[in-house]
Design a protein around this motif. Structure first.
Motif, PDB file in Angstrom:
ATOM      1  N   SER A   1      18.399  10.847 -45.947  1.00 48.74           N
ATOM      2  CA  SER A   1      18.367  11.924 -46.944  1.00 48.74           C
ATOM      3  C   SER A   1      18.135  13.280 -46.286  1.00 48.74           C
ATOM      4  O   SER A   1      18.836  14.254 -46.591  1.00 48.74           O
ATOM      5  N   LEU A   2      17.165  13.350 -45.386  1.00 49.72           N
ATOM      6  CA  LEU A   2      16.895  14.622 -44.699  1.00 49.72           C
ATOM      7  C   LEU A   2      18.106  15.085 -43.902  1.00 49.72           C
ATOM      8  O   LEU A   2      18.460  16.271 -43.919  1.00 49.72           O
ATOM      9  N   GLY A   3      18.733  14.161 -43.202  1.00 43.59           N
ATOM     10  CA  GLY A   3      19.906  14.532 -42.401  1.00 43.59           C
ATOM     11  C   GLY A   3      21.038  15.057 -43.266  1.00 43.59           C
ATOM     12  O   GLY A   3      21.684  16.057 -42.931  1.00 43.59           O
ATOM     13  N   ALA A   4      21.282  14.400 -44.394  1.00 44.67           N
ATOM     14  CA  ALA A   4      22.351  14.851 -45.290  1.00 44.67           C
ATOM     15  C   ALA A   4      22.042  16.236 -45.846  1.00 44.67           C
ATOM     16  O   ALA A   4      22.934  17.100 -45.927  1.00 44.67           O
ATOM     17  N   MET A   5      20.791  16.468 -46.230  1.00 45.30           N
ATOM     18  CA  MET A   5      20.417  17.777 -46.770  1.00 45.30           C
ATOM     19  C   MET A   5      20.531  18.870 -45.713  1.00 45.30           C
ATOM     20  O   MET A   5      20.893  20.021 -46.028  1.00 45.30           O
ATOM     21  N   MET A   6      20.242  18.544 -44.467  1.00 39.21           N
ATOM     22  CA  MET A   6      20.372  19.541 -43.403  1.00 39.21           C
ATOM     23  C   MET A   6      21.809  20.020 -43.272  1.00 39.21           C
ATOM     24  O   MET A   6      22.065  21.206 -43.029  1.00 39.21           O
TER      25      MET A   6
ATOM     26  N   LEU B   1      21.405  24.089 -42.726  1.00 44.49           N
ATOM     27  CA  LEU B   1      20.293  24.181 -41.778  1.00 44.49           C
ATOM     28  C   LEU B   1      20.663  23.591 -40.417  1.00 44.49           C
ATOM     29  O   LEU B   1      20.318  24.155 -39.374  1.00 44.49           O
ATOM     30  N   ALA B   2      21.365  22.458 -40.428  1.00 46.94           N
ATOM     31  CA  ALA B   2      21.752  21.819 -39.166  1.00 46.94           C
ATOM     32  C   ALA B   2      22.642  22.745 -38.336  1.00 46.94           C
ATOM     33  O   ALA B   2      22.482  22.864 -37.118  1.00 46.94           O
ATOM     34  N   GLU B   3      23.588  23.421 -38.993  1.00 48.89           N
ATOM     35  CA  GLU B   3      24.473  24.342 -38.272  1.00 48.89           C
ATOM     36  C   GLU B   3      23.685  25.513 -37.692  1.00 48.89           C
ATOM     37  O   GLU B   3      23.924  25.936 -36.553  1.00 48.89           O
TER      38      GLU B   3
ATOM     39  N   LEU C   1      13.021  34.109 -42.199  1.00 51.58           N
ATOM     40  CA  LEU C   1      14.126  33.443 -41.513  1.00 51.58           C
ATOM     41  C   LEU C   1      15.461  33.884 -42.103  1.00 51.58           C
ATOM     42  O   LEU C   1      15.583  34.075 -43.312  1.00 51.58           O
ATOM     43  N   ASP C   2      16.442  34.039 -41.236  1.00 51.34           N
ATOM     44  CA  ASP C   2      17.779  34.446 -41.667  1.00 51.34           C
ATOM     45  C   ASP C   2      18.555  33.213 -42.122  1.00 51.34           C
ATOM     46  O   ASP C   2      19.495  32.756 -41.464  1.00 51.34           O
ATOM     47  N   LEU C   3      18.130  32.641 -43.259  1.00 52.68           N
ATOM     48  CA  LEU C   3      18.738  31.425 -43.788  1.00 52.68           C
ATOM     49  C   LEU C   3      18.908  31.561 -45.299  1.00 52.68           C
ATOM     50  O   LEU C   3      18.135  32.268 -45.949  1.00 52.68           O
ATOM     51  N   PRO C   4      19.915  30.878 -45.875  1.00 48.65           N
ATOM     52  CA  PRO C   4      20.002  30.822 -47.334  1.00 48.65           C
ATOM     53  C   PRO C   4      18.744  30.173 -47.915  1.00 48.65           C
ATOM     54  O   PRO C   4      18.058  29.412 -47.227  1.00 48.65           O
ATOM     55  N   GLY C   5      18.461  30.438 -49.177  1.00 47.07           N
ATOM     56  CA  GLY C   5      17.242  29.942 -49.812  1.00 47.07           C
ATOM     57  C   GLY C   5      17.017  28.452 -49.668  1.00 47.07           C
ATOM     58  O   GLY C   5      15.943  28.021 -49.202  1.00 47.07           O
TER      59      GLY C   5
END
Length: 503
Positions: free
Chosen positions: A364-369, A374-376, A34-38
């Motif tokens: 917690s999950l929403g804040a971490m996203m 990840l959310a963006e 996946l093209d995402l940061p670690g």
């Protein structure tokens, strides 16, 4: 195979599928390029596995919500202090206090007295049709303040007693008509409980989730009065649809039944006058409502800039008021036994901790996203696929509300809101759209789970009585979902703009 066995078989298969699918999804995403940061890459695996566990209910929902942030810390997605901070959100204490208030009212029997009082009104007496309407209105009013599940469990015995009293007066050849009336009454009660939850911020867990994300990710803080200003009219409009459709599809078998009046009066008289504990529980409840509404009232009377208004805004937050009211119930004497409070502490601790864990895990999950990006990333992917549909404010609202409306039929409304709200906020922000109206409509849609017994606990409780045919629930539920969707669109397109919260 009877209904209970069929439901049990479905749940077993669903859990087995989820038990296999969750680890496959988790490890599959971990090794996927996946093209995402670690941190975002690792969080995507945790989030996807959590969604599978929530949908399939492999383990209790609250347990899944605790595992997700702990796993995120173990995988170096975020520090422990940030992962677990949302479990101490003021909105968690709003729900905790709300649970304690509900337990206090129930402990003193004030909930049953209120239901019987409603059925004993002159406009109801002797009319099965108006009695069903009273049941729906009472369920709606209770679930504004008490959890939908608790309200359903509380009122089902009363509704069953009502239906039994009406059926007992019927001739044998009229029994099918009375059976259909009972079916419609139980469905009305169930749906009214779900709908009533959208009317206040504490009515149901998705409301609290939405408020938390709007405050932390959008910088918008809605007070109690603002929520009621759109939640109550939307709920009442949907309740009216339920009452009218139930009367048309499950008509009352007789116009008047004097035995109904006698039975209700007998039960109400049996309660006697209000006890000191009931009066004190009612006083604390009214005190909490006053505290929730006071900041908004002061804004209207004194203006937003007045020092007293500023103090109320700062100090009388909903979570603080709810917590103080809940603890007060554990201190004020109940009057039954010497030294026993309205709500004994051991009974107060029987509140629904699993839902509180579920709320905290979702926060917690929403804040971490958002923190990891990840959310963006998900939002930009959705925009690329959806194209022009999600590029307009109304298009995004209509598409996302429709998606959540049907997703919540097979998924916990808390889990659905926790999954969708942070993603939709990011989608709206990426498209340059105000996310507020979309989030409010999506949050209300998460409570519109009417079609299946497994859609929501109130549905399951009512279906478990054995008086509701599955095809009746599906037909009524589908119609109500579609009409409810139109109500939500009207809320988003007409009501919210009129209140200054719209598109």
């Amino acid at each position: 195979m009877d209904r209970a066995a069929a439901r049990s078989s479905f749940d077993v298969v669903r859990r087995k599928v989820g038990g296999v699918l969750a680890p496959l999804v988790f490890f599959g995403l971990l090794i996927a390029p996946l093209d995402l940061p670690g941190p975002a890459h690792r969080l995507s695996a945790i989030f996807a596995a959590t969604v599978v566990l929530w949908v399939c209910e492999v383990i209790p929902l609250g347990a899944t919500a605790l595992i997700a942030p702990a796993l995120a810390v173990a995988m170096d997605v975020t520090p422990a202090a940030k992962a677990f901070a949302p479990f101490a959100s003021p909105l968690i204490f709003l729900f905790l206090g709300g649970f304690m208030i509900a337990l206090g009212l129930s402990e003193q029997g004030l909930d049953r007295r209120a239901a019987l009082w409603l059925l004993a009104r002159d406009w109801v007496r002797g009319s099965p049709a108006r009695a069903r309407m009273a049941v729906g209105i009472g369920a709606f009013a209770c679930s504004m303040w008490i959890s939908n599940t608790a309200t359903t469990a509380m009122l089902i015995p009363m509704a069953l007693g009502l239906c039994a009293a009406i059926r007992g007066a019927a001739l044998s050849e009229d029994q099918p008509k009375f059976d259909r009336y009972a079916e419609g009454t139980l469905l009305t009660l169930t749906y009214a409980c779900s709908i009533g939850g959208i009317a206040t911020p504490i009515g149901t867990a998705p409301n609290v989730i939405a408020l938390d994300f709007l405050e932390r990710q959008v910088g918008v803080q809605l007070d109690f009065f603002q929520w009621i200003s759109f939640g109550l009219p939307t709920g009442l409009a949907t309740l009216a649809i339920v009452l009218v459709y139930a009367e048309r599809r499950f008509p009352a078998p007789v116009a008047r039944l004097d035995r109904l009046t006698v039975e209700v009066k007998k039960q109400l008289d049996g309660l006697g006058p209000m006890s000191p504990g009931e009066r004190r529980a009612a006083a604390v409840f009214l005190l909490a409502v006053t505290g929730w509404l006071l900041p908004s009232v002061l804004k209207v009377i004194l203006g937003a800039a007045h020092p007293v208004t500023a103090w109320a805004d700062r100090c009388l937050q909903e979570g603080v008021v709810a917590t103080l009211a809940g603890v007060l119930l554990c201190i004020v004497p109940g009057g039954r036994r010497r030294g026993e409070p309205v709500l004994p502490w051991d009974k107060a601790m029987r509140l629904d901790w699993s839902t509180l864990y579920l709320l905290g895990g979702g926060f917690s999950l929403g804040a971490m996203m958002f923190d990891t990006g990840l959310a963006e990333a998900v939002a930009r992917g959705f925009l690329a696929i959806a194209g022009p549909i999600a590029s307009s404010p109304f298009g995004l609202l209509a598409a996302s509300t429709f998606l959540v409306l049907w997703l919540t039929e097979v998924t916990s409304n808390v889990a659905t809101t926790s999954m969708m709200v942070p993603v939709l906020i990011a989608i709206a922000q990426a498209a340059g759209i105000d996310p507020l109206p979309t989030i409010l409509c999506v949050t209300m849609a998460a409570s519109f789970a009417f079609t299946l017994p497994v859609s929501t606990p109130p549905n399951a409780i009512a279906y478990g009585t054995g008086l509701i045919k599955i095809q009746s629930m599906i037909r009524f539920g589908v119609v109500l979902d579609l009409l409810g969707y139109l109500v939500l669109l009207a809320c988003g397109a007409l009501l919210l703009p009129a209140l200054g919260l719209g598109l």
